[in-house]
Design an enzyme around this catalytic site. Sequence first.
Site: not given
Length: 421
Positions: A236, A369, A384
């Site tokens: 992004h 996990d 990110s």
Amino acid sequence: VEESLVLQKKGCGRMDRRTKYRHLLWWIICLDLLTVIWLGYRYLDRKIPDELYVTESQEQQVKNVLDYPLLSFDDAITVSGDGSYLLSSRILGVIPFKDVKVIPTDSTTVLVSGSTVGIYMETDGVLVIDTGEIISEEGRAEEPAEKIIEPGDYIVAFNDEIIETKKDLVEDLEKLKQDTVELQVIRKGKKIPLSLSPVKDIKGEYKLGIWVRDNTQGIGTLTFVDQNGNYGALGHGISDADTGERLEISDGDLHIDDGDLYQAQIVGIQKGSSGSPGELSGLIHYEAEKIIGSIEKNCEQGIYGRLSELPEELGLRKMEVAYKQELEIGPASILCCVDGTVREFDAEITRIDMNHEDTNKSFVIQVTDPELLELTGGIVQGMSGSPVIQNGKFVGAVTHVFIQDSTGGYGIFAENMLENI
């Protein structure tokens, strides 16, 4: 007779109410029907992509992706000069729906990472964060930039002098000898001229009444590197925390240093929880010898540039790219660095939107996990760009975390990131 007329009027009144009630019911039914049709259309539009990249072995996958009840595709196709073709679809075989562009392509391999990197970007000019009041020499509160300069503007010139940093702006103000200044700003991608009258403060110094910033820095995750050394990261764009505007790097006319990618290391983890997204704290080494690449583009799908070197710390793995029709609901994994080395953690893809209007929210991924959940609470800021792997292929990257559920977040398709290389 009078009694009969009264009863008649009462009967008519009851009939009017029944008629109005029936009309209301019909309106509600029609409204519900229109809502169902609109929701059905939106559902199909999100599930049927506008375009598909297809390798030779994926014809069956295309059929599976486009196989929806009530939707049919024309047998004849329109073929373009580049080998791509259009599949026209209809609802119930009658109502035109959309054309899907199918683009033949070769399988692609990249080096996926998941390593933490430091980001330093110099914006095009100086970014205006906000405007404010100045106490003038006369003791009056004045706001010279009000309704002239807007938060998110980039000041790129001051009285025909190029502005690259805050220091340039301050120096030009110190040398000012007239009561009016001409500025050039970039606003929403367009360069526009502005004129305003600065105010002398109680020290006799000219002030514009604005808060500005000329660079940004932070940490993120390197997603992939192609065979030519071009990379993609974050998934992004980088936006200013105060204005919410995506930072502009270059407007094409005024070229300045775009930015650099540095080696970085994680020094702390703020664990995420419901209502409170966590964060990775990193140490960026801003020495020249720690620069590993340049930042040349900041767009909606991430930051892009070229690596000057490939240090071992990046943990690069050669992997084939999966196109969006290859994603499936089910087990996946995330590559990320939370303790100094890139590791693979279990996750699950829970939703796929083939045609989401926001490309960096194309699928939903959930961390499963136990070790990563214990360390970070799931997805945190700084992750990110973490590559998402499924069936041994690079399928996309993590882009957002859900504020109310830090175990999950959005992802972007790998093909959307590769379009920017």
